[in-house]
Enzyme design. Structure first.
Site, PDB file in Angstrom:
ATOM      1  N   THR A  44       0.858  -1.189   0.000  1.00 37.73           N
ATOM      2  CA  THR A  44       0.000   0.000   0.000  1.00 37.73           C
ATOM      3  C   THR A  44       0.891   1.234   0.000  1.00 37.73           C
ATOM      4  O   THR A  44       2.036   1.166   0.428  1.00 37.73           O
ATOM      5  CB  THR A  44      -0.916   0.029   1.250  1.00 37.73           C
ATOM      6  OG1 THR A  44      -1.911  -0.973   1.145  1.00 37.73           O
ATOM      7  CG2 THR A  44      -1.630   1.354   1.404  1.00 37.73           C
ATOM      8  N   THR A  45       0.365   2.345  -0.481  1.00 41.56           N
ATOM      9  CA  THR A  45       0.984   3.651  -0.267  1.00 41.56           C
ATOM     10  C   THR A  45      -0.084   4.593   0.265  1.00 41.56           C
ATOM     11  O   THR A  45      -1.087   4.838  -0.410  1.00 41.56           O
ATOM     12  CB  THR A  45       1.573   4.222  -1.572  1.00 41.56           C
ATOM     13  OG1 THR A  45       2.536   3.309  -2.098  1.00 41.56           O
ATOM     14  CG2 THR A  45       2.259   5.554  -1.305  1.00 41.56           C
TER      15      THR A  45
END
Length: 277
Positions: A44-45
């Site tokens: 994820t970012t």
């Protein structure tokens, strides 16, 4: 347990007893044909930044299951209260259920006090819950909101530690996103500048991390408004199909053709009549 700690002299340094225990367990499992479970790989970012009038939160929309893209357009920005939102990285189920639980508790707190909850209250609830479970809840969070004391932005780690910073990133693409923040962040930015900066940070995570991808979602929180932009931008647009890629029947010449009939022996035949009454 207390008596043991009193009469034993404290020993400095690290204890590697669990490492030896794990090695013994792994050898024992290997003899029986089992393997020790591996840590779950997540991707994820998520990021957030404080601007002049509020907070901008951002996240990508890719959900992964190992090396498989399970969902191309999942929402990682979770509702906590009308003035507080939270981005989640890590195990999707843990982030969903953790934010839902804290949102419910904050609603009860708001009904009791008769006012909107403060961001520090949500931060305290989250860090105490995660610390209680010693990191077994795989939720890495970016909490942001605006209350009577102004805008606040926190990063919350799965073991319960927190940081309050003007810009934060978390997730597997956080290094690329942090590089953008450290290069372009400045205090007291305007809203459009902050939105563009967070979008560039999430895009850096998308293009430099296989666990991040798809679209960019933003959430803008200020005292006067709340904008949930989904999607804010689509950096990975699917290509347009310009024609058919299947050959028409008969395009490829058939040089020889051979048909071999199958000889089958019916051993048992059962016929069931359908009741039409």
């Amino acid at each position: 347990m207390a008596a043991v700690s009193v009469f034993q002299a404290p020993v400095g340094g690290f204890s590697f007893d669990n490492c030896r225990r794990n090695a013994v367990l792994e050898a024992d499992f290997a003899k029986k044909g089992f393997k020790l479970p591996k840590a779950r790989k997540t991707g994820t970012t998520i990021a957030g930044v404080v601007y002049k009038d509020g907070i901008v939160l951002g996240a990508d929309t890719r959900a992964t299951e190992g090396m498989v893209v399970a969902d191309k357009n999942c929402s990682k920005i979770h509702f906590i209260s009308p003035n507080i939102y939270c981005c989640g990285a890590g195990t999707a189920a843990d982030t969903d259920m953790t934010t839902q639980l804290i949102s419910s508790n904050l609603e009860l707190h708001s009904l009791t006090t008769g006012r909107l909850p403060r961001v520090v209250t949500a931060n305290r609830m989250l860090k105490q819950m995660l610390f209680r479970y010693q990191g077994y809840i795989g939720a890495a969070l970016v909490l942001g909101g605006v209350d009577v004391t102004g805008p606040h932005l926190y990063s919350i780690y799965p073991h319960g530690s927190t940081d309050k910073l003007p810009y934060v990133t978390m997730g597997s693409g956080s290094l690329a996103a942090m590089a953008v923040f450290e290069d372009k962040f400045r205090p007291d930015m305007e809203e459009e500048e902050a939105k563009k900066l967070v979008s560039e940070a999430i895009a850096a995570g998308i293009f430099n991390d296989l666990g991040s991808g798809s679209n960019i979602d933003l959430c803008v929180i200020s005292k006067s408004k709340l904008d949930f932009l989904r999607p804010y931008s689509v950096p990975n647009k699917k290509g347009t199909r310009f024609g058919r890629y299947r050959c028409e029947k008969g395009t490829t010449a058939v040089l020889t053709e051979k048909v071999t009939p199958l000889e089958l022996e019916v051993l048992e035949e059962i016929v069931q009549t359908m009741d039409t009454s």
